[in-house]
Motif scaffolding. Sequence first.
Motif, PDB file in Angstrom:
ATOM      1  N   HIS A   1     -25.173  10.463 -11.318  1.00 38.65           N
ATOM      2  CA  HIS A   1     -23.594   9.702 -11.943  1.00 38.65           C
ATOM      3  C   HIS A   1     -22.678  10.910 -12.031  1.00 38.65           C
ATOM      4  O   HIS A   1     -23.238  12.025 -12.059  1.00 38.65           O
ATOM      5  CB  HIS A   1     -24.245   9.415 -13.234  1.00 38.65           C
ATOM      6  N   THR A   2     -21.498  10.253 -12.428  1.00 34.76           N
ATOM      7  CA  THR A   2     -20.211  11.366 -12.937  1.00 34.76           C
ATOM      8  C   THR A   2     -20.634  12.018 -14.569  1.00 34.76           C
ATOM      9  O   THR A   2     -20.411  10.917 -14.736  1.00 34.76           O
ATOM     10  CB  THR A   2     -19.621  10.517 -12.413  1.00 34.76           C
ATOM     11  N   ILE A   3     -20.397  13.190 -14.770  1.00 38.64           N
ATOM     12  CA  ILE A   3     -20.238  13.331 -15.884  1.00 38.64           C
ATOM     13  C   ILE A   3     -19.205  13.559 -16.875  1.00 38.64           C
ATOM     14  O   ILE A   3     -18.454  13.892 -15.537  1.00 38.64           O
ATOM     15  CB  ILE A   3     -21.225  14.659 -16.484  1.00 38.64           C
TER      16      ILE A   3
ATOM     17  N   TYR B   1     -15.679  -7.730  -5.582  1.00 40.55           N
ATOM     18  CA  TYR B   1     -15.022  -6.344  -6.134  1.00 40.55           C
ATOM     19  C   TYR B   1     -15.480  -4.932  -5.566  1.00 40.55           C
ATOM     20  O   TYR B   1     -17.072  -4.876  -5.276  1.00 40.55           O
ATOM     21  CB  TYR B   1     -15.005  -6.118  -7.171  1.00 40.55           C
ATOM     22  N   LYS B   2     -15.456  -4.046  -5.513  1.00 45.10           N
ATOM     23  CA  LYS B   2     -16.292  -2.284  -5.319  1.00 45.10           C
ATOM     24  C   LYS B   2     -15.878  -1.516  -6.573  1.00 45.10           C
ATOM     25  O   LYS B   2     -15.257  -1.772  -6.988  1.00 45.10           O
ATOM     26  CB  LYS B   2     -15.554  -2.183  -4.104  1.00 45.10           C
ATOM     27  N   VAL B   3     -17.284  -1.018  -6.214  1.00 44.47           N
ATOM     28  CA  VAL B   3     -17.446   0.165  -7.226  1.00 44.47           C
ATOM     29  C   VAL B   3     -17.467   1.393  -7.096  1.00 44.47           C
ATOM     30  O   VAL B   3     -17.643   2.036  -6.357  1.00 44.47           O
ATOM     31  CB  VAL B   3     -19.105   0.428  -8.323  1.00 44.47           C
ATOM     32  N   VAL B   4     -16.301   2.093  -7.483  1.00 45.96           N
ATOM     33  CA  VAL B   4     -15.777   3.091  -6.642  1.00 45.96           C
ATOM     34  C   VAL B   4     -16.239   4.670  -7.489  1.00 45.96           C
ATOM     35  O   VAL B   4     -16.055   4.407  -8.740  1.00 45.96           O
ATOM     36  CB  VAL B   4     -13.970   3.815  -7.026  1.00 45.96           C
ATOM     37  N   GLN B   5     -17.052   5.843  -7.126  1.00 48.20           N
ATOM     38  CA  GLN B   5     -17.531   6.858  -7.997  1.00 48.20           C
ATOM     39  C   GLN B   5     -16.251   7.481  -8.061  1.00 48.20           C
ATOM     40  O   GLN B   5     -15.794   8.112  -6.839  1.00 48.20           O
ATOM     41  CB  GLN B   5     -18.969   7.683  -7.992  1.00 48.20           C
ATOM     42  N   LEU B   6     -16.333   8.670  -9.320  1.00 49.87           N
ATOM     43  CA  LEU B   6     -15.157   8.838  -9.131  1.00 49.87           C
ATOM     44  C   LEU B   6     -15.774  11.170  -9.291  1.00 49.87           C
ATOM     45  O   LEU B   6     -16.899  10.676  -9.506  1.00 49.87           O
ATOM     46  CB  LEU B   6     -14.230   9.282 -10.809  1.00 49.87           C
ATOM     47  N   LYS B   7     -15.646  11.608  -8.388  1.00 49.26           N
ATOM     48  CA  LYS B   7     -15.875  12.964  -8.462  1.00 49.26           C
ATOM     49  C   LYS B   7     -14.641  14.084  -8.759  1.00 49.26           C
ATOM     50  O   LYS B   7     -13.359  13.870  -7.993  1.00 49.26           O
ATOM     51  CB  LYS B   7     -16.156  12.930  -6.715  1.00 49.26           C
TER      52      LYS B   7
ATOM     53  N   VAL C   1     -24.864   1.777  -7.532  1.00 46.81           N
ATOM     54  CA  VAL C   1     -24.052   1.759  -7.932  1.00 46.81           C
ATOM     55  C   VAL C   1     -24.163   2.747  -8.706  1.00 46.81           C
ATOM     56  O   VAL C   1     -24.658   3.220  -9.455  1.00 46.81           O
ATOM     57  CB  VAL C   1     -22.946   0.658  -8.260  1.00 46.81           C
ATOM     58  N   LYS C   2     -23.049   3.938  -8.663  1.00 50.46           N
ATOM     59  CA  LYS C   2     -22.227   4.953  -9.476  1.00 50.46           C
ATOM     60  C   LYS C   2     -21.539   4.582 -10.492  1.00 50.46           C
ATOM     61  O   LYS C   2     -20.295   4.307 -10.236  1.00 50.46           O
ATOM     62  CB  LYS C   2     -22.223   6.102  -8.758  1.00 50.46           C
TER      63      LYS C   2
ATOM     64  N   LEU D   1     -29.563   2.568 -16.676  1.00 53.03           N
ATOM     65  CA  LEU D   1     -29.765   3.632 -14.976  1.00 53.03           C
ATOM     66  C   LEU D   1     -30.450   2.834 -14.435  1.00 53.03           C
ATOM     67  O   LEU D   1     -30.090   2.678 -13.222  1.00 53.03           O
ATOM     68  CB  LEU D   1     -30.162   5.054 -15.857  1.00 53.03           C
ATOM     69  N   ALA D   2     -31.410   2.347 -14.348  1.00 56.28           N
ATOM     70  CA  ALA D   2     -32.061   1.197 -13.937  1.00 56.28           C
ATOM     71  C   ALA D   2     -31.040   0.002 -13.037  1.00 56.28           C
ATOM     72  O   ALA D   2     -31.504  -0.243 -12.061  1.00 56.28           O
ATOM     73  CB  ALA D   2     -33.686   1.012 -14.800  1.00 56.28           C
TER      74      ALA D   2
END
Length: 290
Positions: A140-142, A263-269, A114-115, A106-107
């Motif tokens: 973050h996404t669970i 690259y890009k880090v995408v977060q899913l929702k 990024v998530k 997490l840190a």
Amino acid sequence: MPVRAAFAAAVVISLLSSCAGKPPSEGGSLRSAFAAGDAAGSLKPKDDARSPVALTPAAWGRFNKMGGLAGRELTVSSISDIKLRDREVVLTFDDGPMPKKTERILATLDQFGVKASFMMVGQMAKAHPDIAREVVADGHTIGSHTYRHPDLAHMSFDDAVAELEKGRKAVEAATGVEADFFRFPYLADSRKLRQWVGSNKMVVMDVQVDSKDYFSDTPAAVATRTMEALRAHRKGIILMHDIHPRTAAMLPALLTQLRAEGYKVVQLKYGKPPSDVLVASITKPLFATN
């Protein structure tokens, strides 16, 4: 040993043994994994579990000259909505939460802005609810990963559904939020189970890049393997586990190189699907799994 501590220890041993496999023959180093020699930085850990692995000043200098690593948020209601562009990745971590390892990850994610998506095992979330809630607090996404990490493909349909529901409820009880994503343990699924997951307003989380961090390899070997697989795919969902120290150790270097290569880090929702969405449209994998 207190009952709760004994329970948590038994869960950890079960997860570690379930993910065991024969180590790959490849070795490698951080230099072989990454283009810029010391861009990976130092892998010297700090004592604080919440502290990421430190990067050298030279590495941070190069890092800060690059563009941002954080990409877009992608709202999905089915697996067919997970459409990634070239050089877009989704970071996922299975099997946790695990004391010290999850906090350290997490840190690092916070340091890089990024998530990720954390696919929690119900037993682990129940044993470590404070860490599970910390994942939520960090944005973050669970998702859920069953209650005790069995191979659902070798269970009866009714038993598999019961296991899946128990895991989801345990994760939601620990985190206080809905677990809208689900990953099959061992990626062992069936069409009938995938349909059940989709019809119960969850999105199956497949895998395109398997870090195989569950093998007894060095962090360098994990990083090498992950980057090589990603370069072949050019995009996709990356599978990692937040129960292994090698994963926490290699993550800063991996994220540094992702940024270096654009690259890009995408977060899913998760977004509620329209009422006319057919179950059949949400059960087909976007990519073949590794």
